[in-house]
Write an enzyme that holds these catalytic residues in place. Sequence first.
Site, PDB file in Angstrom:
ATOM      1  N   SER A   4       0.827  -1.206   0.000  1.00  0.00           N
ATOM      2  CA  SER A   4       0.000   0.000   0.000  1.00  0.00           C
ATOM      3  C   SER A   4       0.867   1.265   0.000  1.00  0.00           C
ATOM      4  O   SER A   4       1.581   1.520  -0.965  1.00  0.00           O
ATOM      5  CB  SER A   4      -0.971  -0.034   1.184  1.00  0.00           C
ATOM      6  OG  SER A   4      -2.032   0.869   0.991  1.00  0.00           O
ATOM      7  N   ASP A 193      -7.968  -5.812  -6.161  1.00  0.00           N
ATOM      8  CA  ASP A 193      -7.821  -4.551  -5.427  1.00  0.00           C
ATOM      9  C   ASP A 193      -8.141  -3.391  -6.360  1.00  0.00           C
ATOM     10  O   ASP A 193      -7.647  -3.346  -7.485  1.00  0.00           O
ATOM     11  CB  ASP A 193      -6.385  -4.427  -4.904  1.00  0.00           C
ATOM     12  CG  ASP A 193      -6.130  -3.115  -4.171  1.00  0.00           C
ATOM     13  OD1 ASP A 193      -7.094  -2.565  -3.606  1.00  0.00           O
ATOM     14  OD2 ASP A 193      -4.978  -2.667  -4.153  1.00  0.00           O
ATOM     15  N   HIS A 250      -6.214  -6.364  -2.027  1.00  0.00           N
ATOM     16  CA  HIS A 250      -5.148  -5.459  -1.609  1.00  0.00           C
ATOM     17  C   HIS A 250      -4.105  -6.155  -0.740  1.00  0.00           C
ATOM     18  O   HIS A 250      -2.920  -5.847  -0.820  1.00  0.00           O
ATOM     19  CB  HIS A 250      -5.778  -4.295  -0.831  1.00  0.00           C
ATOM     20  CG  HIS A 250      -4.849  -3.173  -0.522  1.00  0.00           C
ATOM     21  ND1 HIS A 250      -4.365  -2.319  -1.486  1.00  0.00           N
ATOM     22  CD2 HIS A 250      -4.321  -2.739   0.657  1.00  0.00           C
ATOM     23  CE1 HIS A 250      -3.579  -1.407  -0.920  1.00  0.00           C
ATOM     24  NE2 HIS A 250      -3.531  -1.641   0.376  1.00  0.00           N
TER      25      HIS A 250
END
EC number: 3.4.16.-
Length: 286
Positions: A4, A193, A250
Amino acid sequence: TGESYAGHYIPALASRIHQGNQANEGIHINLKGLAIGNGLTNPAIQYKGYPDYALDMGIITQTTHDLLGKVLVPACELAIKLCGTNGKVSCLTANVACNLIFSDIMLHAGGVNYYDIRKKCEGSLCYDFSNMEKFLNQESVRDSLGVGKIRFVSCSTEVYMAMLVDWMRNLEVGIPLLLEDGINLLIYAGEYDLICNWLGNSRWVHAMKWSGQKEFVASSDVPFVVNGSQAGLLKSYGPLSFLKVHDAGHMVPMDQPKAALEMVKQWTRGTLAESIDGEEKLVADM
């Protein structure tokens, strides 16, 4: 390695370590590689890719896609350019301008989990991390970690606000020098994601200028196989590898722990790209 927002701080940290090593500053750190999972690294490319990914995955209509491309995407691109030259306030403006793209997509998405579009969003973070928070906030755990009485939260508003100025900056710029000096880079991304999607990550990796760019772009995708099943698609040349992970959002290690572990094991051993070499040899032999 990280995921991320690590798309920002992993390249920054790796570049600083490499710079220190080159200048013989302090203790030499044996930096061999860096890995980023579903990261935000080059916002200009990745935010522009939001409408394309959302359309491909059936989240928005063609009409919405085209409208975003005509109105919000150009405004985002201009704002990011100003962020790159004018510092703090313009970077905050870019954050607002570009996140209008994401907000508009989410408006049409109907409560979808932006970390995994196969699921619905639960709570403010779209996942329930309450058990993890309870565990990390136990006094015995805090003592073991040496963090004192600091209370753990899954997402700190204070940290989030402090990083808004940094959000829209391009952290890809320091990576080519690392690649040229033989430091390995693995970019991997779960295919479901939305927020740091595989398409945007693939695009900045392909667009990155370095001596092996042409060969990387020309190389083929090959299956990444774990326990006899295809777990993703891998593309690699020299020190650079990109892996699109199947059936994951994700958080790849959470969604596909076996595939994630095998990916890391092969990459740290330097054998991840061997499947590509084998595939190319098979094609040549045929």
